[in-house]
Design a protein around this motif. Structure first.
Motif, PDB file in Angstrom:
ATOM      1  N   CYS A 120       0.856  -1.184   0.000  1.00 57.07           N
ATOM      2  CA  CYS A 120       0.000   0.000   0.000  1.00 57.07           C
ATOM      3  C   CYS A 120       0.893   1.235   0.000  1.00 57.07           C
ATOM      4  CB  CYS A 120      -0.897  -0.001   1.231  1.00 57.07           C
ATOM      5  SG  CYS A 120      -1.958   1.443   1.347  1.00 57.07           S
ATOM      6  N   HIS A 170       0.405   4.013   1.196  1.00 57.01           N
ATOM      7  CA  HIS A 170       0.300   4.811   2.397  1.00 57.01           C
ATOM      8  C   HIS A 170       1.360   4.436   3.430  1.00 57.01           C
ATOM      9  CE1 HIS A 170      -2.093   5.906   6.225  1.00 57.01           C
ATOM     10  NE2 HIS A 170      -1.335   6.912   5.855  1.00 57.01           N
ATOM     11  N   ARG A 171       1.279   3.219   3.966  1.00 57.31           N
ATOM     12  CA  ARG A 171       2.204   2.815   5.000  1.00 57.31           C
ATOM     13  C   ARG A 171       2.829   1.446   4.751  1.00 57.31           C
ATOM     14  NH1 ARG A 171       3.381   7.088   5.821  1.00 57.31           N
ATOM     15  NH2 ARG A 171       3.011   8.423   7.615  1.00 57.31           N
ATOM     16  N   GLY A 172       2.817   1.033   3.476  1.00 55.98           N
ATOM     17  CA  GLY A 172       3.571  -0.159   3.108  1.00 55.98           C
ATOM     18  C   GLY A 172       2.963  -1.496   3.480  1.00 55.98           C
ATOM     19  N   VAL A 173       1.710  -1.514   3.915  1.00 55.67           N
ATOM     20  CA  VAL A 173       1.113  -2.798   4.279  1.00 55.67           C
ATOM     21  C   VAL A 173       0.843  -3.629   3.019  1.00 55.67           C
ATOM     22  CG1 VAL A 173      -1.000  -3.871   5.209  1.00 55.67           C
ATOM     23  CG2 VAL A 173       0.154  -2.037   6.464  1.00 55.67           C
ATOM     24  N   TYR A 175      -5.196  -1.665   6.553  1.00 50.73           N
ATOM     25  CA  TYR A 175      -4.700  -0.844   7.655  1.00 50.73           C
ATOM     26  C   TYR A 175      -5.542   0.420   7.853  1.00 50.73           C
ATOM     27  CZ  TYR A 175      -0.884   0.772  10.799  1.00 50.73           C
ATOM     28  OH  TYR A 175      -0.130   1.183  11.873  1.00 50.73           O
ATOM     29  N   HIS A 176      -5.697   1.216   6.794  1.00 47.25           N
ATOM     30  CA  HIS A 176      -6.480   2.440   6.928  1.00 47.25           C
ATOM     31  C   HIS A 176      -7.594   2.547   5.904  1.00 47.25           C
ATOM     32  CE1 HIS A 176      -2.371   3.289   8.388  1.00 47.25           C
ATOM     33  NE2 HIS A 176      -3.023   3.806   9.409  1.00 47.25           N
ATOM     34  N   GLY A 177      -7.874   1.428   5.234  1.00 48.42           N
ATOM     35  CA  GLY A 177      -9.036   1.380   4.352  1.00 48.42           C
ATOM     36  C   GLY A 177      -8.911   2.147   3.045  1.00 48.42           C
ATOM     37  N   TRP A 178      -7.683   2.511   2.636  1.00 46.53           N
ATOM     38  CA  TRP A 178      -7.569   3.165   1.329  1.00 46.53           C
ATOM     39  C   TRP A 178      -8.102   2.210   0.268  1.00 46.53           C
ATOM     40  CZ3 TRP A 178      -2.608   6.521   0.264  1.00 46.53           C
ATOM     41  CH2 TRP A 178      -2.459   7.446   1.301  1.00 46.53           C
ATOM     42  N   CYS A 221      -7.251  -1.614   1.401  1.00 44.55           N
ATOM     43  CA  CYS A 221      -6.150  -1.961   2.305  1.00 44.55           C
ATOM     44  C   CYS A 221      -6.698  -2.183   3.712  1.00 44.55           C
ATOM     45  CB  CYS A 221      -5.109  -0.847   2.307  1.00 44.55           C
ATOM     46  SG  CYS A 221      -3.759  -1.140   3.463  1.00 44.55           S
TER      47      CYS A 221
HETATM   48  S1  FES Z   1      -1.233   1.350   4.907  1.00 43.42           S
HETATM   49 FE1  FES Z   1      -2.773   0.937   3.452  1.00 43.42          FE
HETATM   50  S2  FES Z   1      -4.290   2.344   4.019  1.00 43.42           S
HETATM   51 FE2  FES Z   1      -2.691   2.876   5.365  1.00 43.42          FE
END
Ligand code: FES
Ligand SMILES: [Fe+2]
Lengths: 588, 288
Positions: free
Chosen positions: A50, A52-55, A71-74, A69
């Motif tokens: 992702c 955003h934060r690499g998940v 983690y934060h639903g992007w 995603c």
């Molecule tokens: S890491 Fe994917 S939405 Fe934040």
């Protein structure tokens, strides 16, 4: 060997690895992929990370249209991998350039193929007809690909017709670093098998075999078993040899950096009225009485990611430019579908679309722009559409529907035949509420009924003809809806524009001061001075040319800003609005 | 665990780190752990006497007990253990929340602790719930004491704490005290003007692994220690699988490695603050 491997096509999954709404974790040459099939059949191969934060996106959720995603639903769109929604900031439209890295994907021989930098085509297997073959289970091996391929040359197996036999003659028909073609013959039975070795990492591989000829039922099971057994034995041998050698260092794929603008979380990129995309009218049909539907497909490549509420500028053959909302649901990224109403007082725009334009014609369009973003954090969302005002709201309603969020779509029209895009609205079930043939008074009463009992956490989206919008906004205010919960989009600005004033505009960041004489707009004068400013409708309706006011009193003539925004005096639509004070300072 | 790189960041070597929850140490068996890449063995002689030995050199490591944890410092301690004033207040439960090993850099774990945006997705039904996903603007600043403080943080939470009966908007304050230590203050659901405090001491096991040691100072009214502990463990168990799927495992300090949004303001500052302190252990330094 592994340096040329990047340009070759390799299998990264079997078709059976991509069941309905699953996300498969694939890997090639050390690089991880999130591989998923959308409900429209398209296979997405993405960097497994992702932005955003690499998940890992392989633990994300495939909802059939978008990948979400964990983690934060992007949310990322099918095909383009563009981010369509950032839940932490529901009122913002994410910058279109937040786009994940995608890789080529081809499905063939029951396998999904990809490559980091593909050259040429997926290997051609003469004699292997699609559907007339058997794809074996993948066998993972902890050894380098070339070692596996070398061993496979001496692989022994029985032809499918003699699976219980024991002395087939096997010959190598072709071989290279990543594949081996073997033919087994016993008596009159012969089977050609091709084994591809997927280089997962420097010391890990997967053997993916394909056999010619179809096999069904018990024979199929027996053949799968046969190869599973023998390939597993081969694996054990190769792995024993591999541990005896020093293990090569794991490959370290380079992960691209995001653009400097994204790292700063920028404002949207600035550009003028540009038509950068060429599309073909793939289909034109009657979407309702008086409304033509157009499906626009890209001439080449993919269309940019859109969000619900976004519009495009269409540059018509007669030189006019008009804005139309994209009606697509999430993940419907193959083409844009727009609806055009034939206006009685058409100045040539809708007539051209209706009468001149034909299937197969090529048009220029702008990238989608979203000045009417949809929040998805409402407890309940109310959509109110009048006539052709349905188009952006159809896109929005489909997005909420896809996420199982509560909404009602009130659709005001003269009669049933005027309800556009029934194929899209019918999927919305009971949330679609048509109101047909109401007089202006009855419409007012209906609006009062719909908007009664405002409750916190609700949001209202309005789109339709000017008078209806005015009425609905007034009703909402009376019923206690706060301005921040009421979102609207006018098709056009019917206000009479008064451009008789003259004043000065200072651009704070560019350090220039310009004179705006009567009869000219701020936008014009700025462009002439070389300041790049995006615009679209140029009549104060769409919101694209918004600027921030630092000082001075704006003279608002647009229909985009709401009353609170007007009163705050901090925003201005530069295409129509002017200044009441002698001088305006803009943050540009 | 394979052999890990040793740490050469002075700020970390000369600081105290939690290496064990005292309740996990028994006098019968030595306890094995790792700190900043160095394998350690903890011997307990009786209830009070603990000894920490480095496996590679056989030397004794400085250690001490506080807040229910055993602490160690590999170098020369330059400052005292983080002071938690709420631990002195008599009407609070002081609970160690169970040590959770996570296969990710401890700096990633700290950043996760500072992050409200993930509540509705990772702690669904507890610390957040869709569609209430908005992270409202908040303030972040660097204090004179060189700590990072985020204030005016607000988030809608269905079950914000073990005693909460209904959802409400919770006020948070976050404080990054040291590179691997972070605290969170939130309004107590009963005494709304007082704050419950969770301090998270992250043990940097090596660059890619950490153990999170939460220390909770909760007002006693209406709640027991077991409830606090199991709530905390539930929450951490939800974070663990997400954190272990972050790629890369170390925290990238290059601003262009990932995509921050306004909700990440505190994380952006945290990364910058680490860069300014030359913390590299558990991080991927920014390219110049
Ligand atoms: S890491 Fe994917 S939405 Fe934040
Ligand atoms: Fe969390």
């Amino acid at each position: 060997m592994l340096d040329t491997a990047k340009t070759r096509w390799h299998p990264i999954a079997a078709s059976y690895d991509l069941p309905f709404r699953h996300v498969f974790h694939g890997q090639l040459l050390g690089r991880e992929f999130a591989v998923w099939r959308a409900d429209d059949g398209y296979i997405n191969v993405w960097e497994n990370r992702c932005l955003h934060r690499g998940v890992r996106l392989s633990i994300g959720i495939n909802d059939g249209r978008e990948l979400k995603c964990q983690y934060h639903g992007w949310r990322y769109s099918n095909r383009t991998a563009g981010c369509t929604y950032i839940p932490a900031h529901p009122a913002d439209a994410p910058a279109r350039t937040i786009t994940n890295r995608t890789f080529a994907a081809v499905e063939r021989y029951g396998l999904v193929w990809s490559a980091e930098e593909p050259q040429g085509e997926v290997p051609e297997l003469p004699g292997f007809a699609e559907g007339e073959l058997l794809t074996l289970r993948g066998i993972a091996v902890n050894a380098p690909a070339d070692a596996v391929a070398a061993r496979l040359r001496s692989y022994r197996f029985q032809p499918t017709g003699q699976i219980d036999g024991s002395d087939a003659k096997v010959t190598v028909e072709a071989a290279n670093d990543f594949s081996v073609a073997l033919r087994a013959v016993e008596g009159s039975s012969t089977t050609l098998a091709v084994f591809f070795v997927q280089p997962v990492d420097s010391n890990r591989s997967v053997i993916r075999g394909v056999l010619e000829g179809r096999a069904e039922g018990a024979v199929r099971m027996a053949v799968l078993h046969h190869h599973n057994d023998r390939l597993s034995k081969l694996r054990d041998v190769v792995e024993r040899e591999a541990v005896a050698r020093p293990a090569p260092a794991p490959l370290e794929p380079v992960i691209e950096r995001v653009s400097p603008e994204l790292a700063e979380m920028p404002e949207e990129t600035k550009h003028g009225r540009k038509a950068t995309i060429r599309v073909e009218v793939a289909r034109k049909w009657q979407a309702a009485d008086g409304i033509a539907g157009f499906e626009l497909r890209p001439i080449r490549g993919l269309l940019p990611t859109f969000q619900p509420g976004a519009h495009i500028d269409v540059h018509m053959p007669n030189g006019l430019i008009r804005q139309y909302s994209i009606t697509n649901g999430p993940g419907e990224s193959e083409s844009y579908v727009i609806g055009v109403k034939l206006e009685k007082e058409s100045k040539g725009g809708s007539i051209c679309m209706h009468e001149t334009l034909r299937q197969g014609d090529v048009l220029a369009i702008s990238e989608p722009r979203n000045n009417f973003p949809l929040r998805r954090d409402a407890v309940k969302t109310i959509f109110i559409a009048g006539g052709i005002g349905i188009t952006p709201l159809i896109a929005m309603a489909q997005a909420l529907h896809n996420q199982n969020l509560a909404f009602d779509l009130h659709y005001f029209a003269q009669n049933e035949a005027q309800l556009a895009f029934p194929e899209k609205t019918s999927g919305l079930g009971g949330a679609l509420k048509p109101h047909l043939g109401l007089t202006p008074e009855a419409t007012g009463a209906k609006l009062r009924e719909i908007l009664a009992n405002y409750q916190p956490g609700r949001h209202l989206y309005l789109c339709g003809p000017g008078p209806m919008l005015e009425a609905a906004r007034n009703v909402a205010t009376e019923a206690g809806w706060p301005e921040a919960a009421v979102h609207f989009e006018y098709f056009k600005n019917t206000n009479k524009i008064d451009d008789s004033s003259s004043f000065e505009v200072a651009l704070a960041r560019s350090c220039v001061t310009l004179k705006v004489p009567a009869g000219r707009t701020i936008l014009d004068v700025m462009r002439e001075a070389g300041v790049d400013m995006p615009s679209s409708c140029e009549q104060g309706a769409c919101g694209t040319c918004l600027a921030t006011v630092i000082e001075g009193e704006p003279d608002h003539q647009d229909v985009y800003l709401n009353d609170a925004e007007r009163k705050s005096g901090t925003k201005i639509m530069t295409c129509v609005s002017r200044a009441k004070s002698a001088r305006l300072v803009l943050d540009l | 665990m394979s052999k890990a790189a040793l740490c050469s960041d002075r700020v970390l070597l000369n600081d105290w780190h939690v290496v064990a929850d005292l309740t996990n140490l028994s006098s019968d068996e030595p306890f094995h752990t790792r700190l900043l890449g160095a394998d350690l063995t903890i011997h307990s002689r009786g209830r009070y006497d603990k000894e920490v030995v480095r496996n590679d050199t056989g030397t004794l490591v400085k250690s001490t007990k506080r807040y229910g944890f055993l602490w160690a410092c590999l170098g020369k301690p330059e400052r005292d253990i983080v002071f938690v004033p709420e631990a002195e207040e008599g009407d609070r439960h002081l609970v160690t929340g169970g040590s959770i090993a996570v296969r990710v850099s401890g700096l990633r774990a700290v950043e996760n602790f500072l992050d409200m945006g993930h509540f509705p997705f990772v702690h669904t039904g507890w610390l957040g719930d869709e569609p209430h996903t908005e992270v409202a603007p908040y303030k972040v600043e660097l204090t004179a004491a060189d700590e990072l403080v985020a204030t005016e943080c607000q988030f809608y939470q269905p079950v914000a704490s073990p005693t909460a009966k209904e959802g409400f908007i919770v006020d948070y304050v976050y404080k990054v005290i040291r590179p691997y230590t972070v605290a969170l203050y939130k309004s107590n659901p009963v005494q709304k003007h007082r704050l419950d405090v969770i301090t998270l001491f992250v043990q940097p096991v090596d660059e890619d692994n950490c153990v999170a040691h939460p220390f909770l100072c909760y007002l006693k009214e209406g709640i027991d220690e077991a409830g606090i502990r199991s709530f905390m463990q539930l929450i951490f168990a939800q974070d663990k699988p997400i954190l272990e799927n972050q790629v890369p495992k170390r925290l990238p300090l290059d601003p262009r490695a990932e995509t921050p949004i306004r909700a990440d303001a505190v994380a952006v500052l945290y990364r910058r603050w680490l860069r300014d302190k030359s913390v590299t252990y558990g991080a991927i330094p920014a390219r110049m």
